[in-house]
Design a protein around this motif. Structure first.
Motif, PDB file in Angstrom:
ATOM      1  N   ALA A  27      -0.848  14.099 -12.111  1.00 14.58           N
ATOM      2  CA  ALA A  27      -1.739  13.253 -11.498  1.00 14.58           C
ATOM      3  C   ALA A  27      -1.402  13.099  -9.386  1.00 14.58           C
ATOM      4  O   ALA A  27      -2.352  13.133  -8.860  1.00 14.58           O
ATOM      5  N   ILE A  28      -0.243  12.898  -9.547  1.00 18.67           N
ATOM      6  CA  ILE A  28       0.351  12.858  -7.908  1.00 18.67           C
ATOM      7  C   ILE A  28      -0.183  14.237  -7.459  1.00 18.67           C
ATOM      8  O   ILE A  28      -0.410  14.205  -6.570  1.00 18.67           O
ATOM      9  N   SER A  29       0.294  15.211  -8.505  1.00 22.70           N
ATOM     10  CA  SER A  29       0.091  16.227  -7.336  1.00 22.70           C
ATOM     11  C   SER A  29      -1.263  16.915  -7.064  1.00 22.70           C
ATOM     12  O   SER A  29      -1.393  16.822  -5.846  1.00 22.70           O
ATOM     13  N   GLY A  30      -1.640  16.157  -7.765  1.00 23.76           N
ATOM     14  CA  GLY A  30      -3.652  16.298  -7.617  1.00 23.76           C
ATOM     15  C   GLY A  30      -3.873  15.859  -6.609  1.00 23.76           C
ATOM     16  O   GLY A  30      -4.303  16.279  -5.306  1.00 23.76           O
ATOM     17  N   ILE A  31      -3.169  14.304  -6.849  1.00 27.35           N
ATOM     18  CA  ILE A  31      -3.702  13.802  -5.633  1.00 27.35           C
ATOM     19  C   ILE A  31      -2.984  13.996  -3.830  1.00 27.35           C
ATOM     20  O   ILE A  31      -4.190  13.418  -3.121  1.00 27.35           O
ATOM     21  N   ARG A  32      -2.147  14.388  -4.095  1.00 29.81           N
ATOM     22  CA  ARG A  32      -1.265  14.973  -2.996  1.00 29.81           C
ATOM     23  C   ARG A  32      -2.640  15.733  -2.057  1.00 29.81           C
ATOM     24  O   ARG A  32      -2.989  15.282  -1.054  1.00 29.81           O
ATOM     25  N   LEU A  33      -2.404  16.957  -3.716  1.00 27.20           N
ATOM     26  CA  LEU A  33      -3.497  18.100  -2.629  1.00 27.20           C
ATOM     27  C   LEU A  33      -4.744  17.629  -2.019  1.00 27.20           C
ATOM     28  O   LEU A  33      -5.358  18.046  -0.984  1.00 27.20           O
ATOM     29  N   ALA A  82      -1.072   6.519 -10.522  1.00 31.00           N
ATOM     30  CA  ALA A  82      -0.429   7.889  -9.647  1.00 31.00           C
ATOM     31  C   ALA A  82      -0.841   7.371  -8.597  1.00 31.00           C
ATOM     32  O   ALA A  82      -0.109   7.549  -7.336  1.00 31.00           O
ATOM     33  N   LEU A  83      -2.030   6.855  -8.263  1.00 33.01           N
ATOM     34  CA  LEU A  83      -2.827   6.894  -7.273  1.00 33.01           C
ATOM     35  C   LEU A  83      -2.512   5.579  -6.346  1.00 33.01           C
ATOM     36  O   LEU A  83      -1.871   5.868  -5.284  1.00 33.01           O
ATOM     37  N   VAL A  84      -2.172   4.795  -7.136  1.00 33.36           N
ATOM     38  CA  VAL A  84      -1.504   3.788  -6.603  1.00 33.36           C
ATOM     39  C   VAL A  84       0.154   4.329  -5.859  1.00 33.36           C
ATOM     40  O   VAL A  84       0.239   3.586  -4.823  1.00 33.36           O
ATOM     41  N   TRP A  85       0.961   4.839  -6.863  1.00 30.22           N
ATOM     42  CA  TRP A  85       2.631   5.150  -6.330  1.00 30.22           C
ATOM     43  C   TRP A  85       1.499   6.230  -4.734  1.00 30.22           C
ATOM     44  O   TRP A  85       2.338   5.924  -4.307  1.00 30.22           O
ATOM     45  N   VAL A  86       0.743   6.703  -4.525  1.00 34.82           N
ATOM     46  CA  VAL A  86       0.868   7.270  -3.866  1.00 34.82           C
ATOM     47  C   VAL A  86       0.259   6.646  -2.113  1.00 34.82           C
ATOM     48  O   VAL A  86       1.145   6.901  -1.472  1.00 34.82           O
ATOM     49  N   ILE A  87      -0.569   5.240  -2.522  1.00 34.95           N
ATOM     50  CA  ILE A  87      -1.115   5.117  -1.618  1.00 34.95           C
ATOM     51  C   ILE A  87       0.576   4.115  -1.246  1.00 34.95           C
ATOM     52  O   ILE A  87       0.795   4.461   0.098  1.00 34.95           O
ATOM     53  N   VAL A  88       1.470   3.440  -2.045  1.00 29.13           N
ATOM     54  CA  VAL A  88       2.413   3.364  -1.781  1.00 29.13           C
ATOM     55  C   VAL A  88       3.328   2.807  -1.392  1.00 29.13           C
ATOM     56  O   VAL A  88       4.216   2.690  -0.080  1.00 29.13           O
ATOM     57  N   PHE A  89       4.016   4.436  -1.661  1.00 29.08           N
ATOM     58  CA  PHE A  89       5.126   5.023  -0.941  1.00 29.08           C
ATOM     59  C   PHE A  89       5.059   5.962  -1.270  1.00 29.08           C
ATOM     60  O   PHE A  89       6.361   7.397  -0.680  1.00 29.08           O
ATOM     61  N   ARG A  90       3.418   6.484  -0.138  1.00 27.77           N
ATOM     62  CA  ARG A  90       3.123   7.251   1.034  1.00 27.77           C
ATOM     63  C   ARG A  90       4.139   8.386   1.219  1.00 27.77           C
ATOM     64  O   ARG A  90       4.719   9.660   1.601  1.00 27.77           O
ATOM     65  N   LYS A  91       4.796   7.315   1.733  1.00 25.61           N
ATOM     66  CA  LYS A  91       5.756   8.089   2.798  1.00 25.61           C
ATOM     67  C   LYS A  91       7.077   8.642   2.731  1.00 25.61           C
ATOM     68  O   LYS A  91       8.362   9.346   2.702  1.00 25.61           O
ATOM     69  N   LEU A  92       7.609   8.045   0.743  1.00 16.92           N
ATOM     70  CA  LEU A  92       8.714   8.595   0.434  1.00 16.92           C
ATOM     71  C   LEU A  92       8.494   9.592  -0.315  1.00 16.92           C
ATOM     72  O   LEU A  92       9.498   9.786  -1.078  1.00 16.92           O
ATOM     73  N   LEU A  93       7.346  10.530  -0.657  1.00 11.46           N
ATOM     74  CA  LEU A  93       7.432  11.017  -1.453  1.00 11.46           C
ATOM     75  C   LEU A  93       8.034  12.760  -1.859  1.00 11.46           C
ATOM     76  O   LEU A  93       8.928  12.964  -2.654  1.00 11.46           O
ATOM     77  N   VAL A  94       8.067  12.458  -0.296  1.00 10.58           N
ATOM     78  CA  VAL A  94       8.562  14.124   0.270  1.00 10.58           C
ATOM     79  C   VAL A  94      10.428  13.993  -0.217  1.00 10.58           C
ATOM     80  O   VAL A  94      10.645  15.080  -0.610  1.00 10.58           O
TER      81      VAL A  94
ATOM     82  N   GLN B 205     -18.417   4.553   2.939  1.00 11.17           N
ATOM     83  CA  GLN B 205     -17.925   5.360   2.337  1.00 11.17           C
ATOM     84  C   GLN B 205     -16.020   4.588   2.384  1.00 11.17           C
ATOM     85  O   GLN B 205     -15.548   4.115   3.002  1.00 11.17           O
ATOM     86  N   LEU B 206     -15.988   5.369   1.148  1.00  8.73           N
ATOM     87  CA  LEU B 206     -14.430   5.350   0.933  1.00  8.73           C
ATOM     88  C   LEU B 206     -13.293   5.473   1.940  1.00  8.73           C
ATOM     89  O   LEU B 206     -13.621   6.428   2.174  1.00  8.73           O
ATOM     90  N   PRO B 207     -12.052   5.076   1.747  1.00 11.88           N
ATOM     91  CA  PRO B 207     -11.198   5.133   2.895  1.00 11.88           C
ATOM     92  C   PRO B 207     -10.820   6.373   2.395  1.00 11.88           C
ATOM     93  O   PRO B 207     -10.329   7.246   1.068  1.00 11.88           O
ATOM     94  N   VAL B 208      -9.833   7.360   3.527  1.00 18.47           N
ATOM     95  CA  VAL B 208      -9.163   8.743   3.150  1.00 18.47           C
ATOM     96  C   VAL B 208      -7.778   8.227   2.901  1.00 18.47           C
ATOM     97  O   VAL B 208      -8.029   7.451   3.798  1.00 18.47           O
ATOM     98  N   LEU B 209      -7.642   8.997   1.851  1.00 22.28           N
ATOM     99  CA  LEU B 209      -5.699   8.571   1.942  1.00 22.28           C
ATOM    100  C   LEU B 209      -5.205   9.247   3.160  1.00 22.28           C
ATOM    101  O   LEU B 209      -5.551   9.889   3.939  1.00 22.28           O
ATOM    102  N   LYS B 210      -4.085   8.194   3.444  1.00 24.24           N
ATOM    103  CA  LYS B 210      -3.212   8.671   4.432  1.00 24.24           C
ATOM    104  C   LYS B 210      -2.598   9.900   4.893  1.00 24.24           C
ATOM    105  O   LYS B 210      -1.939  10.023   3.823  1.00 24.24           O
ATOM    106  N   GLY B 211      -1.926  10.659   5.466  1.00 24.92           N
ATOM    107  CA  GLY B 211      -1.344  12.294   4.879  1.00 24.92           C
ATOM    108  C   GLY B 211      -0.576  11.730   4.554  1.00 24.92           C
ATOM    109  O   GLY B 211       0.445  10.713   5.108  1.00 24.92           O
ATOM    110  N   GLU B 212       0.891  12.539   5.297  1.00 26.11           N
ATOM    111  CA  GLU B 212       2.643  12.251   4.719  1.00 26.11           C
ATOM    112  C   GLU B 212       3.255  12.471   5.683  1.00 26.11           C
ATOM    113  O   GLU B 212       4.744  12.756   5.795  1.00 26.11           O
ATOM    114  N   ASP B 213       2.153  13.021   6.875  1.00 28.89           N
ATOM    115  CA  ASP B 213       3.319  12.594   8.547  1.00 28.89           C
ATOM    116  C   ASP B 213       3.402  14.888   7.508  1.00 28.89           C
ATOM    117  O   ASP B 213       3.903  14.896   7.482  1.00 28.89           O
TER     118      ASP B 213
END
Lengths: 213, 213, 213
Positions: A27-33, A82-94, B205-213
């Motif tokens: 799910a995370i791979s889909g959400i990120r792309l 997974a969606l919440v994870w991507v929102i919260v840990f956005r900058k740590l995913l890499v 509109q729903l918000p768009v997920l912010k990018g991962e920089d």
């Protein structure tokens, strides 16, 4: 609790754990792309769910079964996490890249085994089971790429679906050596995992067909 | 004719009328987008039909039903009327924009209710019914966008599929308040319609997920 | 061997031969387009298989049947032969163009007839049978184009799917003239073949819908 019962319970929970981290990673791979393509939250969730359950849904439709997620909210909840994870840990995913790669590969292995076993139980021949195992593992990623309007990644890069095929062949080797279903499944899963890890570590790729001039 | 029978007949014809204008609007949206991509008449018709019946077809396949349009020519005839309409009123379509938006939204509302009710009748839990209602309403548009090779619009812009989800939640609220099926359906449909109209009017509109920089 | 048995056997082998060259030609078209997009060997094979069996798979799912290839390895083996063919005869494919066009058209004709007959046997009305015949013949090519991320060719260029529709109409004309199933099928197949050949020879195309200014 007897030993065999304990073993059984532990196996169940291990499978559930693998199912959880695999679904999460898919799910995370889909959400990120989807985010990279500026999908909104709803779109990102749909693409995440599709990546996670798409392969198994195709398998169930082809087998004539009711899709597995329609009576079990587990997979939709995982995708929401997974969606919440991507929102919260956005900058740590890499930085979490290696962990997610591992979880994704665990999912790939588990889903392949599940696909093979469901197809055999339904009475189809072993080569159909290998196709179904591969579809269960890699089909969600293909649907994801169709939705985000990209050429499916697994058709062009790295050994991904082929790891499922190799695992599937091992399953039938084991079956022909009279191993139990559990042994066949474990060996198959380990081979999928090993094939995928080795492919990424050594940049193993299949050749591309030469053009026609 | 007794009062209740008259009510019943009027409900049936109203549903049929909504079904007609909704199918027409869905098909027209597909035909217009296909034409913009220079599809030929046959391609435009196929995309129109797919937009109109695609969501319900996915729903029926997942439910294990025979797709609704396979024994009822109504939807293919509607789509043919839509094709003729686009050819004849080509230059007026922009001026008819508001009418088609309304018809499209009526279709979205009706198809959502139909999807929810078919899924509940088949014995699935309410969250599956909401997914199926949303898929019935919005799935055809996703297939349309895959065919014309665009990123599905509903994943990126405006509140469209989310209106179906909100309507679906209202359906279950009503059901839990012991309302009859008809009341649940009407309230759900009105909520879908209102949510969609408000979303467009106020550019929600729903918000768009912010990018991962 | 009696005459009628000999006829039967010859018919069977002819249908099998047509099935073989048709499947081969469909798979080769998928493999070539996938190669042009730099898919790897696995991806090219998957696209080839999808082109060959995709239409019939959609038909079987809609009819509620188990997909035809799941208990018959014939089609996967054909697609593997197609892959080897493209690798070995890479530089000759352009020169073989006319042969492959003929085989592709034979496949289109045969698959259309198969789709029509399966749908009638399942008890659906004739217009559903025409749609199913067209989908069996032309659906694999649509899936192929979705996978390689192109707008489906048959929606934009030349008369391809329309040949199936014309053939299907002929089938029902014959059926209404009390012809046997074999006669209906042969006439339908010949009409599909003729329509396609004439369309290509005389560059017959359907008009494109004019834009909306």
């Amino acid at each position: 609790m007897t030993d065999s019962l304990r073993n059984f319970t532990e196996n169940i929970s291990l499978v559930t754990l693998f199912d959880f981290v695999g679904t999460l990673a898919f799910a995370i791979s889909g959400i990120r792309l989807a985010s990279a393509k500026r999908f909104d939250l709803f779109g990102a969730y749909v693409v995440g769910v599709t990546t996670a359950i798409g392969g198994g849904t195709m398998r169930d439709l082809l087998l004539g079964h009711s899709p597995f997620w329609m009576s079990n909210a587990f997979y939709l909840v995982c995708s929401a996490i997974a969606l919440v994870w991507v929102i919260v840990f956005r900058k740590l995913l890499v930085r979490q890249q290696n962990t997610w790669f591992l979880f994704d590969t665990i999912g790939l292995a588990l889903f392949t085994v599940t696909g093979i076993e469901k197809t055999l139980t339904a009475g189809f021949p072993f080569w159909t089971a290998i196709i179904m195992g591969t579809m269960t593992g890699a089909g969600g990623g293909v649907l994801r790429d169709v939705f985000i309007n990209e050429v499916p990644l697994i058709f062009r890069k790295e050994i991904y679906a082929l790891a499922c095929v190799i695992g599937g062949l091992t399953y039938f080797l084991c079956l022909n050596l009279d191993c139990s279903n559990v042994v066949c499944g474990v060996v198959c899963g380990v081979v999928v995992l090993a094939a995928r890890v080795l492919a990424v570590k050594y940049h193993l790729q299949l050749p591309v067909l030469k053009g026609e001039d």
